[in-house]
Design a protein around this motif. Structure first.
Motif, PDB file in Angstrom:
ATOM      1  N   CYS A 310       0.740  -1.180   0.134  1.00  0.00           N
ATOM      2  CA  CYS A 310       0.245  -0.026  -0.341  1.00  0.00           C
ATOM      3  C   CYS A 310       0.474   1.082  -0.232  1.00  0.00           C
ATOM      4  O   CYS A 310       0.551   2.040  -0.945  1.00  0.00           O
ATOM      5  N   GLY A 313       1.840   2.026  -3.602  1.00  0.00           N
ATOM      6  CA  GLY A 313       0.906   2.147  -4.204  1.00  0.00           C
ATOM      7  C   GLY A 313      -0.017   0.975  -4.963  1.00  0.00           C
ATOM      8  O   GLY A 313      -0.084   0.934  -6.053  1.00  0.00           O
ATOM      9  N   LEU A 315      -1.489  -1.493  -4.852  1.00  0.00           N
ATOM     10  CA  LEU A 315      -2.915  -1.509  -4.294  1.00  0.00           C
ATOM     11  C   LEU A 315      -4.023  -3.405  -4.964  1.00  0.00           C
ATOM     12  O   LEU A 315      -3.867  -4.147  -4.071  1.00  0.00           O
ATOM     13  N   GLY A 343      -3.942   2.774   2.251  1.00  0.00           N
ATOM     14  CA  GLY A 343      -3.515   2.533   0.227  1.00  0.00           C
ATOM     15  C   GLY A 343      -4.086   3.551  -0.022  1.00  0.00           C
ATOM     16  O   GLY A 343      -3.667   4.074  -1.816  1.00  0.00           O
ATOM     17  N   LYS A 346      -5.023   7.052  -0.676  1.00  0.00           N
ATOM     18  CA  LYS A 346      -3.741   7.787  -0.844  1.00  0.00           C
ATOM     19  C   LYS A 346      -3.412   7.556  -2.432  1.00  0.00           C
ATOM     20  O   LYS A 346      -2.928   8.675  -3.052  1.00  0.00           O
ATOM     21  N   LYS A 347      -4.251   7.079  -2.770  1.00  0.00           N
ATOM     22  CA  LYS A 347      -3.773   6.594  -4.061  1.00  0.00           C
ATOM     23  C   LYS A 347      -5.675   6.749  -5.290  1.00  0.00           C
ATOM     24  O   LYS A 347      -5.714   7.041  -6.247  1.00  0.00           O
ATOM     25  N   ASP A 348      -6.576   6.051  -4.473  1.00  0.00           N
ATOM     26  CA  ASP A 348      -7.117   5.916  -5.539  1.00  0.00           C
ATOM     27  C   ASP A 348      -8.933   7.039  -5.013  1.00  0.00           C
ATOM     28  O   ASP A 348      -9.809   6.995  -5.525  1.00  0.00           O
TER      29      ASP A 348
END
Length: 756
Positions: A310, A313, A315, A343, A346-348
């Motif tokens: 995570c 990045g 995922l 995670g 922060k990314k999606d």
């Protein structure tokens, strides 16, 4: 001479050695005062000059006498120490405090007493307590401390033993080899156990002496006394925690080489090491190797790997790993879901994270404070405060209590966005919930007040902070200093800086840079330079921001020689100028009319690949115009356009003013045409420049045409427009038109200065 003992001495010595003393009577016989000891030697016979002369001449005799005297001194010291040991033991066995009368106690006696207590640990503990109570300034050797450690470990008084080991570790001049060897040399005579060496490693780790711990581990390993796997795990975990992954792998290889049986803790520590080192793919081979050794991944292993995926990045890989847990008979827990939730945020983004939270609820897991804090932090990071407050309400409805992180998240967001009142609402709620604000919370609020220029309120919050026992750290001081400097309260800033130093809080780079910037903007370059010199003396490294502040200050004061000195110092320290540095210096030279010096730095900047901004280009053009050389400014502009520079309205306005000052109004009109051809609409400044020049020359018809064109293009006249027209008509003795524009000016809401 060694044989010449008194009858009383021989009797006592024999009684001590053979253990024939059975009560305290023998100790009451006064011993004759020895004529010499191992420390002080008195030789009355050598005071005779004749004897001294013969002794001096006969070298062999002299050596023989020295040897004989040393033997007698050592023998006497040995007898004295042995006698003291027996006396101490006798007192301890009787449970008497008589040993407090012992004189001449030394580390060797301590070691011997403890050796003799190996069969009676209670006596050994009594002796150790006696030493602690009655001999505060006693200078222990590594051996005496080691013997005490062994007795305490055997007595299961591990915290006391660890305190003594810590004393050994911190003892000045004691090397790792000396400490280890002293523990080994006293080990068997105290009938100790290997837990001592585990405790040594743990003490080093807990004292944050990880390199020393690694060295001690290696020394023990070479002595075939490897600590237990638990102690090794403690060392490995400590190394990984501080990020010394390479050293952790070195120790791990030595652990393997020693033949110790690894356990699941070892596996998880090294998996964490690989994840910290961003070598997640290599964990697969490591886990396969561990399985061959009979060690299999557990829930901690999976959580560590999922968290690492995570953070990177990755995922999809993290979710696949979570799905594979069931094949191992493992079930994801709250930590697993929280790692994935973090995670996703922060990314999606928040939307998918919110759906994942719903999935977690369907599994029967209840979110905790950490779960909601992840969502709150993400919402505030995205400035979605309304959703954050909805999450907060849901959190309370589910009976999940917000913690310091929850409240701090809201307080930080509202403070940074200028809503200090709402930040204070959450601050009061925090205290009502029984939570104690820390230095971070107070510093955030102080910063919020400083941003709003509410310095008095910031200082009140500082006072509350101190009253509640929260120490001000360098960040808090810097926050207040920044507020004071922005508000130009430099005297107060200086007082606070002095208070900071008195409190023992060391100024950092930000402290000095803030003050230097404040004094430079205020034009007090002496103070700024004094702080800069102090900064260098304290080995606080200045960076480009510090130097740019000094450059700006000297350039604004017109002290270009000083500015050049600062530039030279900056370059000599390998601090490379940036766009701001060049722009500041170029503006300084242009303001002084030194355009060609400014061009030298311009060319240097371009050669180094630093792209000039429109502001810097306009500064050069302005420099030419101020030097009454607008033609050169126009040439420079054409060169820049050829290189891709796109002029703005300020560029053309500068040239228009330049040509007008040079009484070249036709060229000024050419600039306006160029400006319009580039799609730039002249503003009121452009038209005023032309109109004012026509009025100054008494060409009122052209001035009127310019006004009509200006209005037609949608640019409204301002106070300066009307003042120029009034002055123009007055100079032509046309008071009727002058008063007409005077009335118009009043109708538009402009106040004339009536100085025409």
């Amino acid at each position: 001479m060694a044989t010449q003992r008194t009858a009383t001495q021989r009797l006592i010595y024999q009684s001590v050695i053979h253990g024939t003393i059975n009560d305290g009577a023998a100790y009451q016989h006064p011993l004759p005062t020895p004529r010499y000891s191992s420390q002080t030697l008195v030789l009355p016979s050598l005071r005779n000059p004749k004897l001294y002369h013969g002794f001096r001449e006969n070298k062999a005799t002299r050596l023989q006498m020295h040897s004989s005297l040393d033997e007698e001194a050592n023998s006497s010291a040995c007898i004295s120490d042995s006698f003291t040991v027996e006396k101490i033991l006798f007192s301890l066995k009787r449970g008497s405090s008589g040993c407090s009368c012992v004189a001449g106690l030394n580390p060797s006696i301590v070691v011997e007493v403890l050796y003799r207590c190996r069969e009676n640990l209670q006596l050994g503990q009594m002796f150790i307590e006696y030493l602690a109570s009655n001999h505060h300034g006693f200078r222990h050797s590594s051996q005496s401390l080691s013997a005490m450690v062994h007795i305490l470990v055997r007595s299961r008084r591990l915290s006391d033993a660890q305190a003594l080991i810590l004393r050994m570790v911190r003892k000045s001049g004691a090397s790792r080899v000396e400490i280890v060897d002293s523990l080994i040399s006293t080990y068997s005579k105290c009938d100790s156990n290997p837990l001592v060496f585990d405790l040594l490693i743990r003490t080093y780790v807990q004292a944050r002496k990880l390199r020393e711990a690694s060295e001690a581990f290696r020394i023990l390993n070479t002595r075939n006394l490897c600590p237990s796997i638990n102690a090794c795990n403690c060392l490995l975990g400590g190394l990984v925690k501080v990020g010394w992954v390479d050293l952790a792998w070195e120790v791990y290889r030595e652990v393997i080489g020693s033949g110790l049986q690894l356990n699941i803790f070892t596996l998880n520590i090294m998996i964490n090491a690989m994840c910290k080192d961003r070598k997640i793919e290599e964990t697969k081979l490591f886990l396969s190797d561990m399985e061959q050794k009979g060690l299999f991944a557990d829930i901690v292993t999976y959580n560590t790997l999922i968290n690492a995926y995570c953070r990177e990045g990755l995922l999809e890989e993290a979710f696949e790993l979570m799905k594979s847990m069931s094949t191992r008979g493992l079930k994801p827990e709250l930590f697993t879901y929280n790692a994935l939730l973090n995670g996703l945020c922060k990314k999606d983004g928040f939307a998918r994270a919110r759906r994942f939270l719903d999935e977690m609820l369907h599994t029967g897991l209840n979110p905790d404070t950490t779960t909601y804090n992840i969502l709150l932090t993400e919402c505030c990071r995205k400035d979605n405060i309304s959703v954050a407050e909805e999450i907060y309400s849901e959190m309370l409805a589910r009976g999940v209590n917000p913690d310091l992180v929850s409240f701090t998240t809201f307080i930080r967001w509202f403070s940074r966005n200028g809503n200090i009142d709402q930040a204070l609402v959450y601050f009061r709620d925090m205290k009502s919930a029984g939570l104690i604000p820390d230095s971070v919370v107070y510093t955030i609020l102080i910063d919020g007040f400083c941003r709003k220029c509410m310095i008095a309120e910031a200082l009140k919050m500082r006072d509350e902070m101190l009253q509640r026992g929260c120490p001000m750290d360098v960040v808090t001081f810097n926050t207040i200093l920044n507020g004071l400097c922005k508000d130009k309260m430099l005297s107060d800033a200086e007082d606070l800086f002095n208070e900071m130093v008195k409190r023992g809080v060391f100024p950092d780079f930000y402290t000095f840079s803030t003050l230097i910037s404040g004094y430079s903007k205020d034009g007090n370059m002496n103070k700024a330079m004094n702080l800069f010199e102090m900064m260098i003396q304290m080995n606080v490294k200045a960076d480009i921001v510090t130097y740019n502040s000094l450059l700006d200050g000297f350039c604004k004061e017109g002290e270009m020689a000083k500015a050049s000195e600062i530039w030279g110092d900056m370059v000599s320290r390998k601090i490379f100028p940036n766009q701001i540095s060049y722009g500041t210096l170029i503006n300084g030279f242009c303001s002084k009319g030194c355009v060609y010096e400014a061009l030298t730095f311009w060319e240097e900047m371009v050669e180094k690949g630093i792209k000039p901004t429109n502001v810097i280009c306009n500064t050069i053009i302005k420099g030419f115009c101020r030097s009454k050389n607008a033609e050169k400014g126009d040439e420079f502009l054409n060169k820049m356009i050829f290189k891709g520079f796109i002029p703005d309205r300020i560029t053309y306005n500068t040239l228009v003013h330049g040509f007008i000052k040079g009484e070249n109004i036709d060229k000024a009109f050419v600039m306006i045409n160029k400006m319009e051809n580039q799609g730039l609409v002249p503003d009121v400044i452009t038209y005023n420049a032309i109109l004012n020049e026509f009025c100054r020359q008494g060409r009122m018809e052209e001035a009127e045409l310019t006004l009509r064109k200006m209005v037609k293009r949608g640019t409204n006249p301002d106070r300066y427009t009307y003042t120029s027209l009034i002055n123009g008509y007055v100079s032509r003795d046309n008071l009727k038109e002058a008063f007409r524009y005077h009335d118009k000016m009043l109708q538009k809401g402009f106040v004339p200065d009536d100085k025409f």
